[in-house]
Structure formats: structure tokens, C-alpha cells
Scaffold this motif. Structure first.
Motif, PDB file in Angstrom:
ATOM      1  N   LYS A 177     -57.655 -14.246 -58.408  1.00 50.56           N
ATOM      2  CA  LYS A 177     -57.079 -13.444 -59.388  1.00 50.56           C
ATOM      3  C   LYS A 177     -57.795 -13.243 -60.788  1.00 50.56           C
ATOM      4  O   LYS A 177     -57.810 -12.149 -61.284  1.00 50.56           O
ATOM      5  CB  LYS A 177     -55.723 -14.087 -59.867  1.00 50.56           C
ATOM      6  CG  LYS A 177     -54.543 -14.126 -58.887  1.00 50.56           C
ATOM      7  CD  LYS A 177     -53.268 -14.726 -59.321  1.00 50.56           C
ATOM      8  CE  LYS A 177     -52.178 -14.863 -57.971  1.00 50.56           C
ATOM      9  NZ  LYS A 177     -50.924 -15.620 -58.483  1.00 50.56           N
ATOM     10  N   GLU A 178     -58.677 -14.224 -60.829  1.00 48.27           N
ATOM     11  CA  GLU A 178     -59.376 -14.231 -62.223  1.00 48.27           C
ATOM     12  C   GLU A 178     -60.603 -13.115 -61.951  1.00 48.27           C
ATOM     13  O   GLU A 178     -60.671 -12.343 -62.745  1.00 48.27           O
ATOM     14  CB  GLU A 178     -60.160 -15.409 -62.436  1.00 48.27           C
ATOM     15  CG  GLU A 178     -61.124 -15.511 -63.438  1.00 48.27           C
ATOM     16  CD  GLU A 178     -61.856 -16.703 -63.888  1.00 48.27           C
ATOM     17  OE1 GLU A 178     -62.719 -16.884 -64.680  1.00 48.27           O
ATOM     18  OE2 GLU A 178     -61.374 -17.751 -63.341  1.00 48.27           O
ATOM     19  N   ASN A 179     -61.170 -12.898 -60.819  1.00 47.00           N
ATOM     20  CA  ASN A 179     -62.240 -11.915 -60.522  1.00 47.00           C
ATOM     21  C   ASN A 179     -61.354 -10.691 -60.436  1.00 47.00           C
ATOM     22  O   ASN A 179     -61.914  -9.583 -60.819  1.00 47.00           O
ATOM     23  CB  ASN A 179     -63.087 -12.115 -59.295  1.00 47.00           C
ATOM     24  CG  ASN A 179     -64.098 -13.244 -59.514  1.00 47.00           C
ATOM     25  OD1 ASN A 179     -64.388 -13.499 -60.819  1.00 47.00           O
ATOM     26  ND2 ASN A 179     -64.682 -13.561 -58.441  1.00 47.00           N
ATOM     27  N   PHE A 180     -60.288 -10.688 -59.931  1.00 46.89           N
ATOM     28  CA  PHE A 180     -59.504  -9.402 -59.580  1.00 46.89           C
ATOM     29  C   PHE A 180     -59.405  -8.624 -61.225  1.00 46.89           C
ATOM     30  O   PHE A 180     -59.556  -7.518 -61.369  1.00 46.89           O
ATOM     31  CB  PHE A 180     -58.239  -9.556 -59.119  1.00 46.89           C
ATOM     32  CG  PHE A 180     -57.541  -8.240 -58.858  1.00 46.89           C
ATOM     33  CD1 PHE A 180     -57.592  -7.113 -58.148  1.00 46.89           C
ATOM     34  CD2 PHE A 180     -56.402  -8.208 -60.001  1.00 46.89           C
ATOM     35  CE1 PHE A 180     -56.959  -5.790 -58.279  1.00 46.89           C
ATOM     36  CE2 PHE A 180     -55.701  -6.780 -60.125  1.00 46.89           C
ATOM     37  CZ  PHE A 180     -55.679  -6.000 -59.046  1.00 46.89           C
ATOM     38  N   SER A 181     -58.839  -9.516 -61.989  1.00 42.57           N
ATOM     39  CA  SER A 181     -58.588  -9.034 -63.445  1.00 42.57           C
ATOM     40  C   SER A 181     -59.864  -8.515 -64.023  1.00 42.57           C
ATOM     41  O   SER A 181     -59.792  -7.503 -64.810  1.00 42.57           O
ATOM     42  CB  SER A 181     -58.003 -10.062 -64.362  1.00 42.57           C
ATOM     43  OG  SER A 181     -56.628 -10.541 -63.826  1.00 42.57           O
ATOM     44  N   ARG A 182     -61.094  -9.223 -63.935  1.00 42.21           N
ATOM     45  CA  ARG A 182     -62.128  -8.861 -64.408  1.00 42.21           C
ATOM     46  C   ARG A 182     -62.822  -7.759 -64.012  1.00 42.21           C
ATOM     47  O   ARG A 182     -63.044  -6.631 -64.705  1.00 42.21           O
ATOM     48  CB  ARG A 182     -63.203 -10.145 -64.337  1.00 42.21           C
ATOM     49  CG  ARG A 182     -64.682  -9.708 -64.898  1.00 42.21           C
ATOM     50  CD  ARG A 182     -65.402 -10.932 -65.074  1.00 42.21           C
ATOM     51  NE  ARG A 182     -65.773 -11.620 -63.867  1.00 42.21           N
ATOM     52  CZ  ARG A 182     -66.783 -11.384 -63.168  1.00 42.21           C
ATOM     53  NH1 ARG A 182     -67.716 -10.596 -63.447  1.00 42.21           N
ATOM     54  NH2 ARG A 182     -66.915 -11.980 -61.841  1.00 42.21           N
ATOM     55  N   TYR A 183     -62.798  -7.461 -62.692  1.00 43.63           N
ATOM     56  CA  TYR A 183     -63.412  -6.249 -62.247  1.00 43.63           C
ATOM     57  C   TYR A 183     -62.361  -5.110 -62.400  1.00 43.63           C
ATOM     58  O   TYR A 183     -62.819  -3.915 -62.296  1.00 43.63           O
ATOM     59  CB  TYR A 183     -63.879  -6.593 -60.610  1.00 43.63           C
ATOM     60  CG  TYR A 183     -65.016  -7.354 -60.300  1.00 43.63           C
ATOM     61  CD1 TYR A 183     -66.068  -6.977 -60.941  1.00 43.63           C
ATOM     62  CD2 TYR A 183     -64.884  -8.556 -59.709  1.00 43.63           C
ATOM     63  CE1 TYR A 183     -67.183  -7.690 -60.709  1.00 43.63           C
ATOM     64  CE2 TYR A 183     -65.859  -9.397 -59.420  1.00 43.63           C
ATOM     65  CZ  TYR A 183     -67.225  -8.947 -59.763  1.00 43.63           C
ATOM     66  OH  TYR A 183     -68.346  -9.790 -59.658  1.00 43.63           O
ATOM     67  N   SER A 184     -61.258  -5.105 -62.193  1.00 41.27           N
ATOM     68  CA  SER A 184     -60.350  -3.977 -62.411  1.00 41.27           C
ATOM     69  C   SER A 184     -60.121  -3.555 -63.790  1.00 41.27           C
ATOM     70  O   SER A 184     -60.430  -2.319 -63.814  1.00 41.27           O
ATOM     71  CB  SER A 184     -58.809  -4.743 -61.896  1.00 41.27           C
ATOM     72  OG  SER A 184     -58.289  -5.496 -62.683  1.00 41.27           O
ATOM     73  N   ALA A 185     -60.476  -4.464 -64.696  1.00 34.85           N
ATOM     74  CA  ALA A 185     -60.640  -3.911 -65.957  1.00 34.85           C
ATOM     75  C   ALA A 185     -61.822  -3.304 -66.423  1.00 34.85           C
ATOM     76  O   ALA A 185     -61.846  -2.112 -66.908  1.00 34.85           O
ATOM     77  CB  ALA A 185     -60.423  -5.440 -66.846  1.00 34.85           C
ATOM     78  N   GLU A 186     -62.983  -3.815 -65.459  1.00 36.22           N
ATOM     79  CA  GLU A 186     -64.246  -3.274 -65.796  1.00 36.22           C
ATOM     80  C   GLU A 186     -64.203  -1.713 -65.191  1.00 36.22           C
ATOM     81  O   GLU A 186     -64.804  -0.851 -65.512  1.00 36.22           O
ATOM     82  CB  GLU A 186     -65.387  -3.880 -65.045  1.00 36.22           C
ATOM     83  CG  GLU A 186     -66.688  -3.440 -65.317  1.00 36.22           C
ATOM     84  CD  GLU A 186     -67.815  -4.356 -64.658  1.00 36.22           C
ATOM     85  OE1 GLU A 186     -68.728  -3.743 -64.640  1.00 36.22           O
ATOM     86  OE2 GLU A 186     -67.441  -5.165 -64.210  1.00 36.22           O
ATOM     87  N   ALA A 187     -63.598  -1.630 -63.993  1.00 37.71           N
ATOM     88  CA  ALA A 187     -63.321  -0.186 -63.407  1.00 37.71           C
ATOM     89  C   ALA A 187     -62.618   0.711 -64.109  1.00 37.71           C
ATOM     90  O   ALA A 187     -63.010   1.987 -64.340  1.00 37.71           O
ATOM     91  CB  ALA A 187     -62.829  -0.280 -62.088  1.00 37.71           C
ATOM     92  N   ILE A 188     -61.775   0.249 -64.648  1.00 41.96           N
ATOM     93  CA  ILE A 188     -60.663   1.143 -65.518  1.00 41.96           C
ATOM     94  C   ILE A 188     -61.589   1.618 -66.652  1.00 41.96           C
ATOM     95  O   ILE A 188     -61.548   2.689 -67.129  1.00 41.96           O
ATOM     96  CB  ILE A 188     -59.234   0.466 -65.850  1.00 41.96           C
ATOM     97  CG1 ILE A 188     -58.637   0.407 -64.583  1.00 41.96           C
ATOM     98  CG2 ILE A 188     -58.608   1.332 -66.968  1.00 41.96           C
ATOM     99  CD1 ILE A 188     -57.455  -0.805 -64.824  1.00 41.96           C
ATOM    100  N   GLU A 189     -62.193   0.788 -67.486  1.00 34.73           N
ATOM    101  CA  GLU A 189     -62.925   1.034 -68.439  1.00 34.73           C
ATOM    102  C   GLU A 189     -63.958   2.075 -68.397  1.00 34.73           C
ATOM    103  O   GLU A 189     -64.201   3.062 -69.131  1.00 34.73           O
ATOM    104  CB  GLU A 189     -63.625  -0.352 -69.174  1.00 34.73           C
ATOM    105  CG  GLU A 189     -64.515   0.025 -70.223  1.00 34.73           C
ATOM    106  CD  GLU A 189     -64.108   0.268 -71.503  1.00 34.73           C
ATOM    107  OE1 GLU A 189     -64.750   1.140 -72.596  1.00 34.73           O
ATOM    108  OE2 GLU A 189     -62.499   0.135 -71.612  1.00 34.73           O
ATOM    109  N   HIS A 190     -64.603   2.127 -67.276  1.00 39.91           N
ATOM    110  CA  HIS A 190     -65.782   2.956 -66.769  1.00 39.91           C
ATOM    111  C   HIS A 190     -65.112   4.348 -66.331  1.00 39.91           C
ATOM    112  O   HIS A 190     -65.976   5.496 -66.553  1.00 39.91           O
ATOM    113  CB  HIS A 190     -66.717   2.696 -65.790  1.00 39.91           C
ATOM    114  CG  HIS A 190     -67.543   1.358 -66.420  1.00 39.91           C
ATOM    115  ND1 HIS A 190     -68.285   1.725 -67.532  1.00 39.91           N
ATOM    116  CD2 HIS A 190     -67.820   0.213 -65.847  1.00 39.91           C
ATOM    117  CE1 HIS A 190     -68.988   0.567 -67.561  1.00 39.91           C
ATOM    118  NE2 HIS A 190     -68.649  -0.260 -66.800  1.00 39.91           N
TER     119      HIS A 190
END
Length: 211
Positions: A177-190
Motif C-alpha cells: 500500500k505504501e508504494n502504491f500510494s507513492r507511485y500512483s501519486a507520482e503518475a497522477i502528478e506527471h
């Protein structure tokens, strides 16, 4: 409402052109100003919502106004409608668009929704347009459990949102869940425009399922 808006836009353009001609403004300059004016009030809102803006509410309003068109009905359905309605929107795109890239791309998405991951991979390999082919192959491989095969596609994922998007899918598959939150936020940001909207609501649904 849309017809009234367009009528007012073009009526004002005609009046403005008449005024500028009376002012002895060069014709070439009037033409340029007219093109810019029409673009700002007719085409710019479409381009902005589709590719440029970060404003999800603005994209949502655009999609709601245009959801009678198959290509816009699908992202709107992801945010607001049921799985059955999402599938129906994808079927409409597949049946109404003849370009092979579009048909295979959305056929892949439909197969993913139906959890037919082998079929999704077959459709992804036929997209014939990079980096979207590699992205959809990687997406399908993750859901098939072939994590290393998905990561092998990452050098071809040239859009900035693509690698973190795949990493977020891998994290969801691994229940991290921690990596999911980090990577999904990064994808949305870009991401920008409708792609940002799609990622935001897709990851939102995935997060709710995880919870």
C-alpha cells in the motif's frame, strides 16, 4: 445551449471584423486575430481539457457536456458510472472507430475490465503505436502476474506518467500500500488532461478496493 453559445461567438466575430475593417486595420492582421479568437473560444477548451489542464473539475465538466461521444463517455463512466456502463462505453468506441490503434487499445481495456488478461495482452501487442503498445503490454503482464516481463517494457515507456503508473499496478498486485500510494501519486502528478483524470479515478477505485 451549445448552439446559442456558438452563435454568439461567431456573431461577435463578425461585428469585430466589421469594426476593424472600418478602422483600416490590415486585412492580414484581422485574419490572424479572427483565427486566434475562434481558437480561444471553440477549440482551446477541447485541447485544454484533453491534453493540458491539471484541473480535474474542468475536465469533468467537459466530459459531462460531451459524454454523448463515445471517446468521452468512457473516462466519464470511470468516474461516475458502474462497471457495466464502463464496458458499454468501451464497446461503443470499438464499434464506431475504424482506426486499428484505437480499436485494439480500447479492446485491450475492455478485456482488462472483464479480467481476460491473456486476451488483453493479445490486443495490446496489436496496438502498433508507441509508447502505448508497450504500456498496455506492461499493464497486461502485471495483471497476469508476470512482473519481470512488465518491467522489461519500462525503457519504452517515454511518457513521464507511464513508469510510475506501472509501478503502482505492481505495488497493488504485491499488496504494498505504501508504494502504491507513492507511485500512483507520482503518475497522477506527471499526467495532464483526460489522462490525469483517468489515472486519478482508476487509482481511486483501486485504493478503495485495497482498503
Amino acid at each position: 445551449m451549445e448552439l446559442v453559445k456558438l452563435t454568439l461567438i461567431y456573431l461577435f466575430a463578425i461585428l469585430a471584423c466589421s469594426f476593424l475593417l472600418l478602422m483600416d486595420i490590415p486585412t492580414w492582421l484581422i485574419v490572424i486575430l479572427l483565427i486566434l479568437y475562434v481558437f480561444m473560444f471553440t477549440l482551446y477548451p477541447h485541447f485544454n481539457a484533453l491534453w493540458w489542464t491539471n484541473n480535474l473539475k474542468k475536465i469533468d465538466r467537459f466530459l459531462k457536456r460531451n459524454k454523448q461521444k463515445a471517446l468521452f463517455a468512457y473516462p466519464y463512466a470511470i468516474a461516475h458510472e458502474s462497471l457495466a456502463e464502463q464496458k458499454d462505453a468501451l464497446q461503443r468506441i470499438i464499434s464506431t472507430h475504424q482506426q486499428p490503434y484505437i480499436k485494439h487499445n480500447y479492446a485491450c481495456l475492455l478485456a482488462l475490465l472483464e479480467e481476460h488478461y491473456d486476451q488483453a495482452l493479445t490486443e495490446a501487442k496489436q496496438i502498433q503505436k508507441e509508447p502505448y503498445q508497450s504500456y498496455m503490454i506492461a499493464h497486461s503482464e502485471v495483471l497476469l502476474g508476470n512482473i519481470e516481463s512488465a518491467r522489461e517494457m519500462m525503457p519504452q515507456l517515454t511518457e513521464k506518467w507511464m513508469v510510475p503508473s506501472i509501478e503502482s499496478l505492481i505495488s497493488a498486485k504485491e499488496q504494498n500500500k505504501e508504494n502504491f500510494s507513492r507511485y500512483s501519486a507520482e503518475a497522477i502528478e506527471h499526467a495532464r488532461g483526460v489522462q490525469k483524470y483517468l489515472l486519478y479515478y482508476s487509482f481511486k477505485d483501486m485504493k478503495e478496493l485495497q482498503m
